[in-house]
Enzyme design. Structure first.
Site, mmCIF file in Angstrom:
data_model
loop_
_atom_site.group_PDB
_atom_site.id
_atom_site.type_symbol
_atom_site.label_atom_id
_atom_site.label_comp_id
_atom_site.label_asym_id
_atom_site.label_seq_id
_atom_site.Cartn_x
_atom_site.Cartn_y
_atom_site.Cartn_z
ATOM 1 N N ILE A 6 14.211 12.777 10.096
ATOM 2 C CA ILE A 6 13.407 13.694 10.906
ATOM 3 C C ILE A 6 13.280 13.108 12.308
ATOM 4 O O ILE A 6 12.703 12.038 12.500
ATOM 5 C CB ILE A 6 12.009 13.901 10.291
ATOM 6 N N ASP A 7 13.840 13.823 13.277
ATOM 7 C CA ASP A 7 13.879 13.329 14.656
ATOM 8 C C ASP A 7 13.724 14.528 15.598
ATOM 9 O O ASP A 7 14.652 14.913 16.295
ATOM 10 C CB ASP A 7 15.192 12.585 14.904
ATOM 11 N N ILE A 8 12.539 15.118 15.581
ATOM 12 C CA ILE A 8 12.301 16.393 16.255
ATOM 13 C C ILE A 8 11.320 16.210 17.410
ATOM 14 O O ILE A 8 10.168 15.816 17.202
ATOM 15 C CB ILE A 8 11.756 17.440 15.261
ATOM 16 N N ASN A 34 11.216 9.412 12.789
ATOM 17 C CA ASN A 34 11.032 8.813 14.101
ATOM 18 C C ASN A 34 9.883 9.504 14.820
ATOM 19 O O ASN A 34 9.888 10.722 14.987
ATOM 20 C CB ASN A 34 12.318 8.946 14.934
#
Length: 220
Positions: free
Chosen positions: A142-144, A176
């Site tokens: 998850i890197d949003i 992140n």
């Protein structure tokens, strides 16, 4: 190659694009490497690639090579996908979900993302995707971000519970986060409380100054 050489002394911009979703996007040579930046932060390659590479290293490259399916929520230029395929030599299925088609256009043109044969890109809101998908995954990354802002839904019960449901037993979440304010740190502290004894949660602070990484293993 002159621009690449000059970039060791000063960043050299290649292209600037405007996106309705991500606003300002720039591809730049920086210290001999092409990077993708938004107005205020690195979107792909550069420091972001270092951050996510560290997270993958915490999980273990050899372990990751044994996974059958990986979900990446927030593709941007695809630096974490390049780390998976080029460095880790991951051969299983990668599903990348990205809300902004302009970002994927840049990723394909300047970073060769469309040349990765075991990658499927889906243009979709991450929240909508996790509601609809019927697949389960060994690793969910998850890197949003929208520039430096993280959407609130990432920290809400429904999304977290749905991600946990999509994760296979013995699988990992790599999350992140950016902590620029005291409120961000408090938000992150509360995030850990969403996981019971079925999960092993580890937080790695001060990754590239303002990032905190989480690795979450589903034990049972």
């Amino acid at each position: 190659m002159l621009k690449k050489f000059l970039s060791y002394f000063i960043p050299v911009n290649i292209v600037k694009k405007h996106s309705e979703i991500s606003q300002n996007l720039e591809v730049t040579w920086n210290n001999g490497q092409l990077v993708l930046d938004s107005k205020n932060t690195n979107y792909s390659y550069g420091s972001l690639q270092r951050i996510l590479r560290k997270g993958l290293n915490y999980i273990g490259f050899e372990r990751i090579r044994g996974f059958k399916s990986i979900l990446v929520l927030g593709v941007a230029g695809g630096s974490v996908i390049k780390t998976l395929t080029d460095e880790i030599k991951y051969k299983g299925k990668i599903t990348g979900v990205e809300i902004d088609p302009k970002v994927i256009e840049i990723a394909n043109t300047y970073f060769g993302l469309d040349q990765i044969i075991n990658l499927e890109i889906i243009i979709c809101d991450a929240f909508e995707f996790v509601l609809k998908t019927k697949e389960k995954y060994d690793l969910i990354i998850i890197d949003i971000f929208k520039d430096t802002v993280m959407p609130n839904f990432l920290f809400e019960d429904y999304f977290i519970n749905r991600i946990n449901y999509l994760l296979k037993v013995n699988g990992f979440i790599l999350f992140n986060t950016m902590t620029l304010t005291r409120q961000d740190k408090e938000r992150n502290a509360l995030y850990k409380l969403h996981f019971n004894d079925d999960y092993s949660v580890r937080m790695y602070p001060k990754v590239e100054d303002h990032n905190e990484l989480y690795t979450i293993k589903k034990m049972r």
